[in-house]
Design an enzyme around this catalytic site. Structure first.
Site, short mmCIF file in Angstrom:
data_model
loop_
_atom_site.label_atom_id
_atom_site.label_comp_id
_atom_site.label_asym_id
_atom_site.label_seq_id
_atom_site.Cartn_x
_atom_site.Cartn_y
_atom_site.Cartn_z
CG ASN A 180 5.98 -6.03 -7.28
OD1 ASN A 180 5.64 -6.87 -8.12
ND2 ASN A 180 5.49 -4.81 -7.28
NE ARG A 229 -3.57 -8.12 -10.43
CZ ARG A 229 -3.07 -6.99 -9.93
NH1 ARG A 229 -3.48 -6.57 -8.73
NH2 ARG A 229 -2.19 -6.29 -10.58
CE LYS A 245 9.55 -13.62 -18.19
NZ LYS A 245 10.20 -13.49 -16.85
N PRO A 246 7.47 -16.58 -14.49
CG PRO A 246 8.20 -18.06 -12.81
CD PRO A 246 7.72 -18.01 -14.26
CB ALA A 247 10.04 -11.97 -11.52
CD GLU A 264 -0.32 -3.48 -12.45
OE1 GLU A 264 0.24 -2.36 -12.37
OE2 GLU A 264 -0.04 -4.43 -11.72
CG LEU A 265 2.27 -1.22 -18.52
CD1 LEU A 265 2.38 -0.44 -19.81
CD2 LEU A 265 3.15 -2.46 -18.56
NE ARG A 297 -0.12 -2.69 0.03
CZ ARG A 297 -0.57 -3.41 -1.00
NH1 ARG A 297 -0.67 -4.71 -0.89
NH2 ARG A 297 -0.90 -2.83 -2.13
CB CYS A 314 2.54 -0.76 -9.79
SG CYS A 314 1.22 -1.95 -9.44
CD GLU A 339 6.42 2.44 -10.51
OE1 GLU A 339 5.41 1.93 -10.02
OE2 GLU A 339 6.89 2.09 -11.62
CB SER A 373 -5.33 -4.35 -4.09
OG SER A 373 -4.31 -3.58 -4.70
#
Length: 491
Positions: free
Chosen positions: A161, A169, A184-186, A260-261, A288, A294, A394, A454
């Site tokens: 996302n 980060r 490992k990117p999505a 970070e869940l 946004r 999250c 969520e 953020s």
């Protein structure tokens, strides 16, 4: 990385694995498709890493660790500062690429590039600010010397996302601390991360310090890496369910973990709130990234005295939202990431209505959108029962679920009635109440009269099942460091 207006953004993005400083194909030449969520069309085919490729990337990170840890803090800082400049120089290209593969409006993508770059700049500074301690032992028998060292090779798993910000980060503090990494990117959005690492390489990244292994088989690639005793750190951003699995897999190696869940953010509006600010904050916190964050406001709790007025204003503002492809002029809400996301959010709305929620604004898409795009118009629900799935899960979509409360105690009880605790939002003009809410709300972060929390200089993270550890701020680099202590006896 280069591009031109006549070429699609994906045409200039790297599509191979990045291992030991080299772009290379996956074992057997395997690839997977990356699609535009606005059209369903294929943007590119990306190298599909195998478990063997993942271990090769870890081999490279391990081989580079000792030399990278020995570099000076200033050298690491200057590498990150050059990378920050490169990212900002390529801001438009990166934003267009992000919109193409993730779908968010171009303005939001450009804002993410700036936000993500700030992590690079922040940790460029933190690299030279790593402190320690030199004290006299209380007994006077010697000196206590405390320092920090890199934790070692890291495995960094990023979500789809925020494909630039979530990469910077994690990668920037690892580099600043003297750690090497496998990223490992999505699989849904690997192109932006690959492009960023390309800029990092051009800025002078030594071979093996950062390696990237996109894959369509996340668990198959991750399991052998996590089981390898040479790995010392895991950082993951994603769902709570996957986080639990990764924590179990990290247990045997006693890995240092940052998680970070998922979130379930409450958004509280009190009778004395500045309603203009509260409505602005609500739209920002909810829509946004299409609600696919999250930190998105998940549950709107509005005090009875302003509930009607707040709701009317929110509905009117949501009516003005323009749904469309992220690259189209005037779009303020892009598509969801895939068809499964649309189906799940629709199920949540249907469940809420079946349980008695009132639909104040039903989804209505404009004409002319691609039938293969994953669009969903925003929905506003009132009187949402606490038993509804949309209230307990969520959402990750453009659904505003509202209910009222009578007083502060009820609001806090409703807000805290969740096993998650990433962020909370609260709007009130009462300074004393604001201070109480910061202390009473069970979340790692609080947006007080603000719909966004953020910031690269702040410690991002949650409590309860929303995660472990912090990213950003002074604490961010500590997640990639081990503490060492030496006793120096008095001579």
């Amino acid at each position: 990385m280069s591009g031109s207006p006549s070429r699609p953004p994906s045409a200039s993005a790297p599509t191979q694995l990045f291992v030991a400083g080299q772009w290379r194909d996956a074992t057997g030449g395997r690839t997977f498709a990356v699609e535009d969520p606005a059209t369903g069309e294929e943007l590119a085919r990306v190298a599909d890493a195998s478990p063997e490729d993942g271990l090769a990337a870890l081999d490279a990170a391990v081989a580079a660790q000792e030399a990278w840890a020995a570099t000076s803090p200033l050298e690491r800082s200057e590498l990150l500062r050059r990378t920050f400049d490169a990212v900002m120089d390529h801001r438009d290209e990166l934003a267009a690429l992000m919109t193409a593969e993730m779908g968010k409006p171009l303005a939001e993508s450009a804002a993410e590039v700036t936000y993500g770059a700030e992590y690079v700049r922040w940790f460029a500074g933190e690299a030279t600010r790593v402190g320690g301690r030199y004290d006299t032992a209380p007994e006077g028998t010697g000196r206590i010397l405390v320092g920090r060292r890199p934790v070692g090779p890291c495995y960094l798993i990023t979500p789809w996302n925020f494909p630039l910000a979530m990469a910077t980060r994690k990668i920037a503090p690892a580099i600043a601390a003297g750690c090497t990494a496998v990223v490992k990117p999505a699989s849904l959005t690997p192109l932006t991360t690959l492009a960023f690492v390309g800029l990092l390489a051009e800025a002078g990244l030594p071979e093996g310090v950062v390696n990237v292994v996109p894959t369509s088989s996340s668990s198959a690639v991750s399991e052998p890496i996590l089981a390898d005793p040479r790995l010392r750190k895991l950082s993951f951003t994603g769902s709570t369910e996957v986080g639990r699995t990764l924590l179990r897999q990290s247990a045997d190696g006693i890995l240092r973990t940052s998680m970070e869940l998922g979130g379930d953010a409450p958004f509280l509006v009190f009778n004395d709130a500045d309603l203009d600010a509260a409505v602005d904050g609500a739209l920002l916190a909810k829509l946004r990234n299409g609600g696919q964050a999250c930190t998105a406001a998940n549950r709107f709790l509005v005090q009875e005295g302003v509930a009607e007025e707040f709701t009317l204003r929110v509905v009117e503002r949501v009516r003005q939202v323009r749904v469309g492809p992220g690259a189209a002029p005037g779009t303020t809400l892009g598509p969801l990431i895939d068809a499964a996301a649309v189906e799940r959010v629709t199920e949540l709305v249907d469940d809420a209505v079946a349980r008695g929620a009132r639909v104040l604004l039903a989804p209505e898409l404009p004409s002319g959108l691609s039938p293969d795009g994953h669009f969903l118009a925003p929905v506003v629900l009132a009187d949402v029962p606490v038993e509804a799935r949309v209230w307990r899960e969520e959402i990750f979509g453009p659904v505003l679920a509202l209910r009222t409360f009578a007083d502060e105690d009820e609001a806090v009880a409703l807000a805290n009635d969740t096993d998650r605790g990433l962020v909370s939002y609260a709007f009130t003009r009462d300074l004393a109440r604001g201070h109480r809410l910061v202390e009473r709300l069970e979340s790692g972060m609080v947006g007080l009269n603000s719909g966004i929390v953020s910031n690269a200089a702040a410690p991002f993270g949650g409590i309860k099942t929303s995660g472990l550890g912090r990213e950003g701020g002074e604490l961010g680099i500590e997640e990639y460091q081990s503490v060492t202590y030496a006793f120096l006896p008095r001579s």
